[in-house]
Write a protein that holds these residues in place. Structure first.
Motif, PDB file in Angstrom:
ATOM      1  N   LEU A 142      -8.253   2.922  -2.796  1.00  0.00           N
ATOM      2  CA  LEU A 142      -8.290   2.061  -1.622  1.00  0.00           C
ATOM      3  C   LEU A 142      -8.583   2.915  -0.382  1.00  0.00           C
ATOM      4  CD1 LEU A 142      -7.551  -0.950  -0.926  1.00  0.00           C
ATOM      5  CD2 LEU A 142      -5.290  -0.094  -0.354  1.00  0.00           C
TER       6      LEU A 142
ATOM      7  N   THR B 216      -3.417   3.806  -2.039  1.00  0.00           N
ATOM      8  CA  THR B 216      -3.356   3.147  -3.343  1.00  0.00           C
ATOM      9  C   THR B 216      -2.705   1.800  -3.138  1.00  0.00           C
ATOM     10  OG1 THR B 216      -3.225   5.247  -4.522  1.00  0.00           O
ATOM     11  CG2 THR B 216      -2.378   3.312  -5.663  1.00  0.00           C
ATOM     12  N   LEU B 217      -3.222   0.786  -3.810  1.00  0.00           N
ATOM     13  CA  LEU B 217      -2.658  -0.555  -3.723  1.00  0.00           C
ATOM     14  C   LEU B 217      -1.734  -0.788  -4.912  1.00  0.00           C
ATOM     15  CD1 LEU B 217      -2.580  -3.349  -2.357  1.00  0.00           C
ATOM     16  CD2 LEU B 217      -4.549  -3.968  -3.780  1.00  0.00           C
ATOM     17  N   LEU B 218      -0.560  -1.312  -4.639  1.00  0.00           N
ATOM     18  CA  LEU B 218       0.384  -1.701  -5.671  1.00  0.00           C
ATOM     19  C   LEU B 218       0.487  -3.212  -5.664  1.00  0.00           C
ATOM     20  CD1 LEU B 218       2.538  -1.089  -7.805  1.00  0.00           C
ATOM     21  CD2 LEU B 218       4.163  -0.691  -5.929  1.00  0.00           C
ATOM     22  N   LEU B 219       0.190  -3.831  -6.814  1.00  0.00           N
ATOM     23  CA  LEU B 219       0.301  -5.280  -6.985  1.00  0.00           C
ATOM     24  C   LEU B 219       1.553  -5.551  -7.803  1.00  0.00           C
ATOM     25  CD1 LEU B 219      -3.395  -5.994  -8.031  1.00  0.00           C
ATOM     26  CD2 LEU B 219      -2.391  -6.258  -5.759  1.00  0.00           C
TER      27      LEU B 219
ATOM     28  N   THR C  40       0.846  -1.181   0.000  1.00  0.00           N
ATOM     29  CA  THR C  40       0.000   0.000   0.000  1.00  0.00           C
ATOM     30  C   THR C  40       0.886   1.238   0.000  1.00  0.00           C
ATOM     31  OG1 THR C  40      -0.202  -0.178   2.396  1.00  0.00           O
ATOM     32  CG2 THR C  40      -2.022  -1.029   1.079  1.00  0.00           C
TER      33      THR C  40
ATOM     34  N   ALA D  91      -1.207   7.398  -5.792  1.00  0.00           N
ATOM     35  CA  ALA D  91      -0.841   6.716  -7.038  1.00  0.00           C
ATOM     36  C   ALA D  91       0.562   7.095  -7.512  1.00  0.00           C
ATOM     37  CB  ALA D  91      -1.879   7.020  -8.118  1.00  0.00           C
TER      38      ALA D  91
ATOM     39  N   ASN E 179       0.970  -3.172 -10.849  1.00  0.00           N
ATOM     40  CA  ASN E 179      -0.344  -2.596 -11.143  1.00  0.00           C
ATOM     41  C   ASN E 179      -0.696  -1.622 -10.040  1.00  0.00           C
ATOM     42  OD1 ASN E 179      -0.809  -5.876 -11.785  1.00  0.00           O
ATOM     43  ND2 ASN E 179      -1.051  -4.455 -13.472  1.00  0.00           N
ATOM     44  N   VAL E 180      -0.997  -0.386 -10.411  1.00  0.00           N
ATOM     45  CA  VAL E 180      -1.359   0.664  -9.476  1.00  0.00           C
ATOM     46  C   VAL E 180      -2.889   0.734  -9.429  1.00  0.00           C
ATOM     47  CG1 VAL E 180      -1.198   3.125  -8.968  1.00  0.00           C
ATOM     48  CG2 VAL E 180       0.772   1.918  -9.961  1.00  0.00           C
ATOM     49  N   VAL E 181      -3.441   0.455  -8.264  1.00  0.00           N
ATOM     50  CA  VAL E 181      -4.895   0.406  -8.091  1.00  0.00           C
ATOM     51  C   VAL E 181      -5.302   1.515  -7.121  1.00  0.00           C
ATOM     52  CG1 VAL E 181      -6.860  -1.054  -7.490  1.00  0.00           C
ATOM     53  CG2 VAL E 181      -4.764  -2.109  -8.390  1.00  0.00           C
ATOM     54  N   PRO E 182      -5.772   2.656  -7.642  1.00  0.00           N
ATOM     55  CA  PRO E 182      -6.170   3.747  -6.761  1.00  0.00           C
ATOM     56  C   PRO E 182      -7.535   3.487  -6.120  1.00  0.00           C
ATOM     57  CG  PRO E 182      -6.555   4.356  -9.033  1.00  0.00           C
ATOM     58  CD  PRO E 182      -5.901   2.992  -9.051  1.00  0.00           C
TER      59      PRO E 182
END
Length: 105
Positions: free
Chosen positions: A39, A55-58, A10, A14, A34-37
């Protein structure tokens, strides 16, 4: 297939997540990020319950590269105690998993 890992990190926003992803991919510690805003994290920190946007980073990597990836995240991350959690990939597209291995190998 458990040599491929999905790593969750996390970040406060972003831009920080994207910067981490770019650095890790350039260093060949992650095949991609992968940046997943969007969260919302609710957690306890220093005795109080916090409710913050994150933001979650995968990240996709291999077990062999995880320690170096973790250490680089800890070095670059703005949080005092960043989340770095690795989950084994038990199944997936063989071609994709081969690609992950080739990118960090």
């Amino acid at each position: 297939m458990a040599d491929v890992l999905l790593v969750l990190v996390t970040a406060p926003d972003a831009e920080v997540a994207a910067g981490l992803a770019r650095a890790l991919v350039e260093a060949r510690l992650a095949a991609c990020g992968n940046v997943v805003p969007g969260l919302r994290s609710i957690y306890r920190w220093e005795g109080k319950v916090c409710d913050e946007p994150e933001t979650l980073l995968l990240l996709k990597t291999t077990r062999d590269r995880f320690e170096a990836l973790r250490d680089e995240v800890l070095r670059r991350h703005p949080y005092q105690v960043p989340e770095v959690v690795a989950l084994p990939v038990e199944a997936g597209s063989a071609a994709y998993l081969d690609w992950v291995r080739a990118q960090v190998g």
